[in-house]
Design a protein around this motif. Sequence first.
Motif, PDB file in Angstrom:
ATOM      1  N   SER A   1      52.768 -43.330 100.935  1.00 61.50           N
ATOM      2  CA  SER A   1      51.975 -44.515 101.236  1.00 61.50           C
ATOM      3  C   SER A   1      52.656 -45.777 100.715  1.00 61.50           C
ATOM      4  O   SER A   1      53.315 -45.779  99.672  1.00 61.50           O
ATOM      5  CB  SER A   1      50.585 -44.380 100.608  1.00 61.50           C
ATOM      6  OG  SER A   1      49.841 -45.565 100.761  1.00 61.50           O
ATOM      7  N   ALA A   2      52.475 -46.862 101.456  1.00 57.64           N
ATOM      8  CA  ALA A   2      53.044 -48.151 101.034  1.00 57.64           C
ATOM      9  C   ALA A   2      52.187 -48.827  99.977  1.00 57.64           C
ATOM     10  O   ALA A   2      52.622 -49.784  99.333  1.00 57.64           O
ATOM     11  CB  ALA A   2      53.194 -49.068 102.249  1.00 57.64           C
ATOM     12  N   ASP A   3      50.975 -48.333  99.790  1.00 56.05           N
ATOM     13  CA  ASP A   3      50.081 -48.918  98.791  1.00 56.05           C
ATOM     14  C   ASP A   3      50.591 -48.598  97.385  1.00 56.05           C
ATOM     15  O   ASP A   3      51.093 -47.495  97.124  1.00 56.05           O
ATOM     16  CB  ASP A   3      48.668 -48.368  98.950  1.00 56.05           C
ATOM     17  CG  ASP A   3      48.054 -48.748 100.297  1.00 56.05           C
ATOM     18  OD1 ASP A   3      48.431 -49.817 100.813  1.00 56.05           O
ATOM     19  OD2 ASP A   3      47.232 -47.972 100.817  1.00 56.05           O
ATOM     20  N   PRO A   4      50.475 -49.551  96.461  1.00 57.17           N
ATOM     21  CA  PRO A   4      50.932 -49.307  95.087  1.00 57.17           C
ATOM     22  C   PRO A   4      50.116 -48.206  94.414  1.00 57.17           C
ATOM     23  O   PRO A   4      48.907 -48.089  94.622  1.00 57.17           O
ATOM     24  CB  PRO A   4      50.730 -50.657  94.401  1.00 57.17           C
ATOM     25  CG  PRO A   4      49.717 -51.368  95.225  1.00 57.17           C
ATOM     26  CD  PRO A   4      49.928 -50.920  96.642  1.00 57.17           C
ATOM     27  N   ILE A   5      50.787 -47.389  93.636  1.00 54.73           N
ATOM     28  CA  ILE A   5      50.149 -46.300  92.901  1.00 54.73           C
ATOM     29  C   ILE A   5      50.212 -46.612  91.412  1.00 54.73           C
ATOM     30  O   ILE A   5      51.283 -46.913  90.884  1.00 54.73           O
ATOM     31  CB  ILE A   5      50.834 -44.951  93.181  1.00 54.73           C
ATOM     32  CG1 ILE A   5      50.716 -44.598  94.674  1.00 54.73           C
ATOM     33  CG2 ILE A   5      50.219 -43.842  92.331  1.00 54.73           C
ATOM     34  CD1 ILE A   5      51.448 -43.325  95.058  1.00 54.73           C
ATOM     35  N   SER A   6      49.075 -46.567  90.766  1.00 50.34           N
ATOM     36  CA  SER A   6      49.018 -46.856  89.340  1.00 50.34           C
ATOM     37  C   SER A   6      48.270 -45.758  88.609  1.00 50.34           C
ATOM     38  O   SER A   6      47.407 -45.085  89.178  1.00 50.34           O
ATOM     39  CB  SER A   6      48.320 -48.206  89.093  1.00 50.34           C
ATOM     40  OG  SER A   6      49.010 -49.258  89.718  1.00 50.34           O
TER      41      SER A   6
ATOM     42  N   GLU B   1      56.260 -38.206  93.606  1.00 46.92           N
ATOM     43  CA  GLU B   1      56.387 -37.096  94.542  1.00 46.92           C
ATOM     44  C   GLU B   1      55.551 -35.917  94.075  1.00 46.92           C
ATOM     45  O   GLU B   1      55.317 -35.735  92.883  1.00 46.92           O
ATOM     46  CB  GLU B   1      57.849 -36.672  94.699  1.00 46.92           C
ATOM     47  CG  GLU B   1      58.510 -36.196  93.407  1.00 46.92           C
ATOM     48  CD  GLU B   1      59.952 -35.802  93.629  1.00 46.92           C
ATOM     49  OE1 GLU B   1      60.179 -34.744  94.218  1.00 46.92           O
ATOM     50  OE2 GLU B   1      60.845 -36.569  93.200  1.00 46.92           O
ATOM     51  N   ASP B   2      55.104 -35.118  95.050  1.00 54.80           N
ATOM     52  CA  ASP B   2      54.309 -33.933  94.734  1.00 54.80           C
ATOM     53  C   ASP B   2      55.180 -32.925  93.997  1.00 54.80           C
ATOM     54  O   ASP B   2      56.272 -32.594  94.441  1.00 54.80           O
ATOM     55  CB  ASP B   2      53.781 -33.325  96.038  1.00 54.80           C
ATOM     56  CG  ASP B   2      52.690 -32.302  95.792  1.00 54.80           C
ATOM     57  OD1 ASP B   2      52.742 -31.612  94.753  1.00 54.80           O
ATOM     58  OD2 ASP B   2      51.792 -32.167  96.637  1.00 54.80           O
TER      59      ASP B   2
ATOM     60  N   LEU C   1      47.044 -37.969  95.861  1.00 56.61           N
ATOM     61  CA  LEU C   1      47.909 -39.108  96.124  1.00 56.61           C
ATOM     62  C   LEU C   1      48.780 -38.857  97.345  1.00 56.61           C
ATOM     63  O   LEU C   1      49.129 -37.721  97.661  1.00 56.61           O
ATOM     64  CB  LEU C   1      48.800 -39.383  94.904  1.00 56.61           C
ATOM     65  CG  LEU C   1      48.081 -39.634  93.582  1.00 56.61           C
ATOM     66  CD1 LEU C   1      49.096 -39.850  92.466  1.00 56.61           C
ATOM     67  CD2 LEU C   1      47.154 -40.835  93.686  1.00 56.61           C
ATOM     68  N   ASN C   2      49.142 -39.948  98.003  1.00 57.42           N
ATOM     69  CA  ASN C   2      50.073 -39.885  99.127  1.00 57.42           C
ATOM     70  C   ASN C   2      51.348 -40.610  98.725  1.00 57.42           C
ATOM     71  O   ASN C   2      51.414 -41.849  98.806  1.00 57.42           O
ATOM     72  CB  ASN C   2      49.445 -40.525 100.370  1.00 57.42           C
ATOM     73  CG  ASN C   2      50.390 -40.475 101.561  1.00 57.42           C
ATOM     74  OD1 ASN C   2      51.420 -39.786 101.544  1.00 57.42           O
ATOM     75  ND2 ASN C   2      50.047 -41.206 102.625  1.00 57.42           N
ATOM     76  N   PRO C   3      52.370 -39.874  98.273  1.00 54.89           N
ATOM     77  CA  PRO C   3      53.598 -40.525  97.806  1.00 54.89           C
ATOM     78  C   PRO C   3      54.270 -41.391  98.859  1.00 54.89           C
ATOM     79  O   PRO C   3      55.005 -42.322  98.531  1.00 54.89           O
ATOM     80  CB  PRO C   3      54.498 -39.335  97.426  1.00 54.89           C
ATOM     81  CG  PRO C   3      53.543 -38.221  97.140  1.00 54.89           C
ATOM     82  CD  PRO C   3      52.421 -38.421  98.108  1.00 54.89           C
TER      83      PRO C   3
ATOM     84  N   TYR D   1      42.931 -30.218  89.484  1.00 55.62           N
ATOM     85  CA  TYR D   1      44.030 -31.078  89.061  1.00 55.62           C
ATOM     86  C   TYR D   1      45.247 -30.838  89.944  1.00 55.62           C
ATOM     87  O   TYR D   1      45.470 -29.727  90.430  1.00 55.62           O
ATOM     88  CB  TYR D   1      44.404 -30.813  87.591  1.00 55.62           C
ATOM     89  CG  TYR D   1      43.447 -31.422  86.605  1.00 55.62           C
ATOM     90  CD1 TYR D   1      43.567 -32.760  86.223  1.00 55.62           C
ATOM     91  CD2 TYR D   1      42.415 -30.662  86.033  1.00 55.62           C
ATOM     92  CE1 TYR D   1      42.682 -33.322  85.310  1.00 55.62           C
ATOM     93  CE2 TYR D   1      41.536 -31.223  85.123  1.00 55.62           C
ATOM     94  CZ  TYR D   1      41.678 -32.553  84.772  1.00 55.62           C
ATOM     95  OH  TYR D   1      40.801 -33.114  83.868  1.00 55.62           O
ATOM     96  N   ARG D   2      46.024 -31.905  90.146  1.00 59.42           N
ATOM     97  CA  ARG D   2      47.251 -31.840  90.927  1.00 59.42           C
ATOM     98  C   ARG D   2      48.399 -32.388  90.098  1.00 59.42           C
ATOM     99  O   ARG D   2      48.187 -33.136  89.136  1.00 59.42           O
ATOM    100  CB  ARG D   2      47.102 -32.636  92.235  1.00 59.42           C
ATOM    101  CG  ARG D   2      46.027 -32.096  93.162  1.00 59.42           C
ATOM    102  CD  ARG D   2      45.852 -32.992  94.387  1.00 59.42           C
ATOM    103  NE  ARG D   2      44.935 -32.426  95.355  1.00 59.42           N
ATOM    104  CZ  ARG D   2      43.613 -32.571  95.315  1.00 59.42           C
ATOM    105  NH1 ARG D   2      43.066 -33.294  94.351  1.00 59.42           N
ATOM    106  NH2 ARG D   2      42.845 -32.017  96.234  1.00 59.42           N
ATOM    107  N   TYR D   3      49.616 -32.030  90.500  1.00 58.03           N
ATOM    108  CA  TYR D   3      50.811 -32.395  89.726  1.00 58.03           C
ATOM    109  C   TYR D   3      51.718 -33.308  90.539  1.00 58.03           C
ATOM    110  O   TYR D   3      52.007 -33.031  91.708  1.00 58.03           O
ATOM    111  CB  TYR D   3      51.581 -31.131  89.327  1.00 58.03           C
ATOM    112  CG  TYR D   3      50.810 -30.228  88.396  1.00 58.03           C
ATOM    113  CD1 TYR D   3      51.002 -30.305  87.021  1.00 58.03           C
ATOM    114  CD2 TYR D   3      49.887 -29.306  88.878  1.00 58.03           C
ATOM    115  CE1 TYR D   3      50.301 -29.488  86.152  1.00 58.03           C
ATOM    116  CE2 TYR D   3      49.173 -28.493  88.013  1.00 58.03           C
ATOM    117  CZ  TYR D   3      49.393 -28.581  86.652  1.00 58.03           C
ATOM    118  OH  TYR D   3      48.679 -27.781  85.806  1.00 58.03           O
ATOM    119  N   TYR D   4      52.190 -34.373  89.883  1.00 58.04           N
ATOM    120  CA  TYR D   4      53.094 -35.310  90.536  1.00 58.04           C
ATOM    121  C   TYR D   4      54.246 -35.669  89.591  1.00 58.04           C
ATOM    122  O   TYR D   4      54.032 -35.864  88.384  1.00 58.04           O
ATOM    123  CB  TYR D   4      52.353 -36.583  90.949  1.00 58.04           C
ATOM    124  CG  TYR D   4      51.279 -36.351  91.980  1.00 58.04           C
ATOM    125  CD1 TYR D   4      51.577 -36.363  93.338  1.00 58.04           C
ATOM    126  CD2 TYR D   4      49.974 -36.097  91.591  1.00 58.04           C
ATOM    127  CE1 TYR D   4      50.594 -36.129  94.285  1.00 58.04           C
ATOM    128  CE2 TYR D   4      48.981 -35.859  92.534  1.00 58.04           C
ATOM    129  CZ  TYR D   4      49.297 -35.876  93.878  1.00 58.04           C
ATOM    130  OH  TYR D   4      48.315 -35.637  94.814  1.00 58.04           O
TER     131      TYR D   4
END
Length: 206
Positions: free
Chosen positions: A184-189, A105-106, A180-182, A159-162
Amino acid sequence: MKWDLKTLPLTLYQICNVIVSLSLFVVVYMISHQKTLGLFSQRWWGNTEYECLRNISDVLTNLHPLWSYGVYFALVIGITWGVILFFPKLDDDEMQNGGSIKSVEDASLQFFPNYLAYFFVALSANDKYAVLIVFLIMLVLSYLSNTMLYNPLLVLFKYRYYLVVNGNNKRSLVITQRLLNPASADPISFPKLKRLNDNTFIELKD
């Protein structure tokens, strides 16, 4: 963390990171109390026997205050850039969706209001020694608590924070230049992370 000669450079770097993250606290105090470069130069060089230093002091004293405030911001931005240059030397880490990542999450909206609280402290402080004591207390507590390291100046470097929750439900702060799009259904690595402390990580570019 055990302190020895091997961990000392990392410890000093982590302390430096905390100092940089709190540096705007000092800048806000200097601006709100109109502490210009001219005031410092008069105190340091105003009565010196060296004419060159007296001339520099006179020039700084006659500068518009905005120049001084610009120098303060330039200094903290430069220090932040110096901290960024050290990122590649930190310990490696990684997080993979489906393995160690449960959610992302953002974090910007969560951390920025907390950071603004430092500004209100700086604006309300009337004594330089009180400001110094408050700054040292925040520095010690921020370092010893191993808190998530939020430095708004990194935003200037894109830079961004998640906030990332892993499989053990531990929340970590990941700093990255990716958008990033939290949802999104795509896996985030995050395969190329560097560890700032136990709760904060920075992702480097390929």
